[in-house]
Write a protein that holds these residues in place. Sequence first.
Motif, short mmCIF file in Angstrom:
data_model
loop_
_atom_site.label_atom_id
_atom_site.label_comp_id
_atom_site.label_asym_id
_atom_site.label_seq_id
_atom_site.Cartn_x
_atom_site.Cartn_y
_atom_site.Cartn_z
N PRO A 833 0.83 -1.20 0.00
CA PRO A 833 0.00 0.00 0.00
C PRO A 833 0.87 1.26 0.00
O PRO A 833 1.94 1.29 0.59
CB PRO A 833 -0.80 -0.12 1.30
N VAL A 834 0.38 2.29 -0.65
CA VAL A 834 1.15 3.52 -0.80
C VAL A 834 1.49 4.14 0.55
O VAL A 834 2.60 4.64 0.77
CB VAL A 834 0.35 4.54 -1.66
N ASP A 835 0.58 4.09 1.50
CA ASP A 835 0.82 4.75 2.78
C ASP A 835 1.76 3.97 3.69
O ASP A 835 2.02 4.39 4.82
CB ASP A 835 -0.51 5.00 3.51
N LYS A 836 2.26 2.83 3.22
CA LYS A 836 3.18 2.05 4.04
C LYS A 836 4.61 2.15 3.54
O LYS A 836 5.47 1.34 3.92
CB LYS A 836 2.73 0.58 4.07
N GLN A 837 4.91 3.11 2.72
CA GLN A 837 6.28 3.28 2.27
C GLN A 837 7.17 3.73 3.42
O GLN A 837 6.72 4.38 4.36
CB GLN A 837 6.34 4.29 1.12
N ASP A 838 8.43 3.38 3.32
CA ASP A 838 9.40 3.67 4.39
C ASP A 838 9.58 5.18 4.55
O ASP A 838 9.90 5.89 3.61
CB ASP A 838 10.74 3.02 4.03
N THR A 839 9.36 5.67 5.75
CA THR A 839 9.57 7.10 6.04
C THR A 839 10.78 7.33 6.94
O THR A 839 11.12 8.46 7.25
CB THR A 839 8.33 7.69 6.74
N LYS A 840 11.41 6.23 7.37
CA LYS A 840 12.58 6.35 8.24
C LYS A 840 13.88 6.23 7.47
O LYS A 840 14.81 7.00 7.64
CB LYS A 840 12.55 5.27 9.34
N GLY A 841 13.98 5.21 6.60
CA GLY A 841 15.24 4.93 5.94
C GLY A 841 16.22 4.28 6.91
O GLY A 841 15.85 3.81 7.99
#
Length: 892
Positions: A833-841
């Motif tokens: 899902p688009v909203d579950k992309q990594d935002t931390k790295g």
Amino acid sequence: MTRTVNSVCSYCGTGCGIRLETDGQRIISLSGNEQHPTNQGKLCSKGRELHHTVRTKDRFLRPQLRTSLQAPFAPVDWDTALHHSAQKFADIIQQHGPDAVAFYVSGQLLTEDYYVFNKLMKGFIGSNNIDTNSRLCMSSAVMGYKRAFGADGPPTCYDDIEKAGCYLIAGANPAYAHPILFRRMEAAKEANPDLKIIVTDPRRTDTCSIADLHLALKPGTDVPLFQAMLNVMLWEDLLDNNYIEQHTQGFDAMLENIQSMTPRKAADICGIDTADIVKAALWFAENKTLSFWTMGLNQSTSGSDKNNALINLHLATGQVGKEGCGPFSLTGQPNAMGGREVGGLANMLAAHRDYHNPEHRKEVADYWGVDDVPCKPGLTATELFSALEEGTVKAVWIACTNPIVSMPDAKRAEAALKKAELVVVSDAYHPTDTTKFAHVLFPASGWAEKEGTITNTERRITHLQQAIPKAGVSKDDWKIVTDFAVCLGEKLGKDWSQAFAYKTAGDVFDEHCGLTKGVDIDISGLSYAVLDEYGAQQWPFKKGDKPNQVKRLYTDHVYETADKKAHFVDVDYIPVAEPTDDEYPISLTTGRIRDQWHTMTKSGAVPQLMQHVSMPTLQIHPDDAAEYGIEDEALVAIDSRRGRVIAPAQISKDIRSGLVFLPMHWGKMTAQAGRANDLIQTAIDPHSKEPEFKHAAVKIQPFKAAWHGMMLMAGDKVKLGREMIAGYSYGVLFCAGTDHPVTSIDLACTKTLKDTQYKRLDQMLEQGQSFETLTYSDRKHGINRKAWLDDGRLVAVRWVGGDISEAKWLRKLMLEGRDVGELRPYLLAPGGPVDKQDTKGKIICACNNVGELELQAAIEAGSNTIEKLKGCTMAGTGCGSCVPEMKRLLSK
């Protein structure tokens, strides 16, 4: 009821004081000891998490025994394990002599443990065959100090950090390996912007974040660099001629070598600018200079000469025994210094005495109550494993170390232990890569379960108090040795019970202190009571001395040599033992990463420490990557004349062209094809016998995999069958240790994956349990994925084919531990899902779990200074180890 116990960190040689809050059975919390002079309350990322290593699921709880390496271990009682081992040792000694047995111990033992091991082998068994893993890291520094000053005495102290006008950091990365000392260096630079900092290292490490001058020299070229710096000082009339004449000898003997090594000649050898050599020399001579070094100098076939070439600079400028200057070897392990003090190396005698000296041998023999101690040199680490392989040494006891990962040419170390008639291993953890080759296993108590002392880099001795009960039936190492010694004496028809009649660790320490009386290391005035009342103390501490009386050595310029003068050592430049060529054109160097320790036996089980760097990666310059067709994060095969390692590439301009870097922490249990020391040769320094870990000739090429896969497992739901990994060409555990909430394995193979192999992969996850399963298969595109759910919660994933990075969001879902709900259709789909992309790295701040993407977003939003970035994200507000990396992000 809770109580607070004073202890010390058991990682690097900095020796940070810690406080443990305990309820009598477990450690409730850990904090830095604000009263300890070493760290004043500060701790690094590893030290902050140390209490999580105490009660891990792989803690070893009771003795085990087997008759052959093919047989399974069986638990036994202590008497059975000790008598079996002692009988085997006795039989070998009686048939082949005392030199047919050996001990291989560790800089992570306490001084009391070290002392009793040394006493048993050298005083009672009658052999010098006891060596330590400190041979692999510090023995060249020992040799450098002894050749220059006559004794293994670091002359400096930590307070010199704030008093120096210049640092020369040579072949060291304290930002990673000694973070608390690096914090002090950072603070000193901030308080005094005129402080000059020179870093010599083929790589631009985080230590370079405070450097005014980075000399990215070729591996192994330190000697010509230091000689050329002395050449500049000579011609610029910057030497302390009065000091040289009155307090040294040997200067004239090395003049020819110094005069011939011009800055231009050295620049050609080192691959750096002539002007930078001149600048470094002027800064060194015109300021009070403190030099720091570790493995970059030590781990070399010319490591001793590198040490003395650097010490020569201090002698030539009179910068020894004075405030704010001097040669300062940074000890690698927590108690490598303590081991050196009790004679834990095969070529040393207890209390800094010399086994070549008949008077010294008699002093020790009389003190121990034996007829003599041997004068024949003992086997050093690489010699010991060669002797095991050849069969001249039949039995070895390995204590608190993991040589199957840490020894050079690790496959030869495996072969050596397979050949041995008896391998005894005492450790707090099992299994390790080394315990797999043992016949007898002794469970040793962990650092928080024992009492004793350690000596840190600045010669400061700290008393560790026992915080919690021992796990299982484990014993302190000194106690195991004591019980074994009495038993072995009986088998040999001798009564050694009085010589090893220690009741407490304090009894051992008192005996050790008594033996030091009258030598440079004299601590006859110390006791546990003194250390508890006045805090950690530096040696020497003679009877009648006042607390904190001695900070620096040689302040009177009287040295431990026969003529009481410091000695210049004339050295020649010797190229690396295995030069690159057309077949192996790349130089490989190895080293540490920030949040891991040695072979990860302890640190690999701590989730927070696996976040910054989760797998061994090969650092490579962009020019080399382009030449060999290697893409960033793609798998690379690294081959030497001894073995192969496979690791993802990390393309970076922080390393010079022609050189690649591989971290040394991973073994087969944590990275099936990632053991760096499979590539390393056994070439050693002729003086210190330390191996050359900092250079091996290798070739690199892309690893062509027919398939890639990832496996994710929730640690509390699914157990990992580690033995299954061996069936694949490449396997890396992102997170070692069963305590980790989500363990991840990255797999790749050159052969096409068959249905039977899918089933083998699934067996690693299912372990006989009944879970709901979801599958997604696309044979045309090589995709075969499976997910396991328990009561609606994701507990495991096997992801083969497509983009592996698309599965990373599933790890976060596992960590959350919630019902997957509406996300169920996306679990195995490409992209998720688009909203579950990594935002931390990539995690940059391990203390506060702050990722690179979060920091970049904060920078873009206006946090354009370190202080603003700290305030916005909380990164860098814990231990501070991530600050250099934060600075690097800001600079971009």
